[in-house]
Design a protein around this motif. Structure first.
Motif, short mmCIF file in Angstrom:
data_model
loop_
_atom_site.label_atom_id
_atom_site.label_comp_id
_atom_site.label_asym_id
_atom_site.label_seq_id
_atom_site.Cartn_x
_atom_site.Cartn_y
_atom_site.Cartn_z
N ARG A 13 0.81 -1.21 0.00
CA ARG A 13 0.00 0.00 0.00
C ARG A 13 0.85 1.26 0.00
O ARG A 13 0.34 2.35 -0.16
CB ARG A 13 -0.93 0.02 1.21
N ARG A 14 2.15 1.12 0.22
CA ARG A 14 3.03 2.28 0.32
C ARG A 14 3.83 2.48 -0.96
O ARG A 14 4.32 1.52 -1.54
CB ARG A 14 4.00 2.12 1.48
N CYS A 15 3.98 3.72 -1.33
CA CYS A 15 4.80 4.11 -2.47
C CYS A 15 5.98 4.92 -1.97
O CYS A 15 5.79 5.83 -1.15
CB CYS A 15 4.02 4.97 -3.46
N TYR A 16 7.14 4.61 -2.45
CA TYR A 16 8.33 5.42 -2.22
C TYR A 16 8.41 6.40 -3.38
O TYR A 16 8.39 6.00 -4.53
CB TYR A 16 9.56 4.50 -2.18
N VAL A 17 8.48 7.69 -3.09
CA VAL A 17 8.48 8.71 -4.13
C VAL A 17 9.80 9.47 -4.05
O VAL A 17 10.14 10.04 -3.01
CB VAL A 17 7.31 9.70 -3.94
N SER A 18 10.55 9.46 -5.15
CA SER A 18 11.85 10.14 -5.14
C SER A 18 11.88 11.27 -6.17
O SER A 18 10.96 11.44 -6.95
CB SER A 18 12.97 9.15 -5.42
N ASN A 19 12.97 12.01 -6.15
CA ASN A 19 13.22 13.15 -7.03
C ASN A 19 12.24 14.29 -6.76
O ASN A 19 11.83 15.00 -7.68
CB ASN A 19 13.20 12.73 -8.50
N LEU A 20 11.88 14.47 -5.48
CA LEU A 20 10.97 15.56 -5.12
C LEU A 20 11.70 16.89 -5.15
O LEU A 20 12.87 16.98 -4.78
CB LEU A 20 10.42 15.34 -3.71
N ALA A 21 10.99 17.93 -5.58
CA ALA A 21 11.52 19.29 -5.48
C ALA A 21 11.70 19.60 -4.00
O ALA A 21 10.93 19.14 -3.15
CB ALA A 21 10.56 20.28 -6.13
N TRP A 22 12.71 20.37 -3.66
CA TRP A 22 13.03 20.65 -2.26
C TRP A 22 11.86 21.30 -1.53
O TRP A 22 11.67 21.09 -0.34
CB TRP A 22 14.27 21.53 -2.16
#
Length: 161
Positions: A13-22
């Motif tokens: 059920r969890r997503c790891y989200v990367s490359n987020l704007a600061w």
């Protein structure tokens, strides 16, 4: 991964989200990911100095919503950056060698990695680099949505590959 009242593990059920704007906040994540389902938790990881580390976690009510997020939001623009999403699903005891061995059934694997926490424990997700695009697509076709030791695998082509 959360444990239910009866000790049953709820997986996928969890997503790891990367490359987020600061400047992306947990609220920004929650608002964007609501497009795919009921978000029950969203967080942007921050360092000791309070600044974003550029990644976060979004948890949905159901695994199907998490998979929908991967299929529709991976690579979209959020705050001026193209985000990457991975749903956890690799068995906790898997090493990079186990992952490589599993996917070698499909085609020639150049490299396999299982992401680890600072204490050395598996984060439950990883990457596999194939020598051909055809093998990568075959891996997606063969393994996406399949059960592996009680965990549901979500396999997709990394937009940065």
């Amino acid at each position: 991964m959360a444990e239910g009242e009866e000790g049953v593990m709820r997986i996928g059920r969890r997503c790891y989200v990367s490359n987020l704007a600061w400047r992306t906040s947990w609220q920004d994540l929650k608002d964007k990911f609501r497009e795919c389902g009921n978000v029950v938790y969203a967080n942007v990881t921050r360092g000791d100095d309070g600044r974003s580390k550029g990644w976060g976690i979004v948890e949905f009510e159901t695994p199907d919503e998490a998979i929908a997020a991967v299929n529709t939001l991976n690579g979209v623009d959020l705050g001026g950056r193209r985000i990457s999403i991975v749903v956890q699903g690799i068995p906790w005891k898997f090493t990079w060698q186990d992952l490589k061995d599993l996917f070698t059934e499909i085609g020639d694997v150049e490299r396999a990695d299982v992401m680890q926490a600072p204490d050395g424990r598996s984060k439950g997700w990883g990457t596999v680099r194939f020598l051909s695009k055809e093998a990568a697509q075959s891996a997606i076709d063969s393994f996406h949505g399949s059960d592996l030791e009680g965990r549901t695998l979500t396999v997709f082509l990394d937009k940065k590959a």
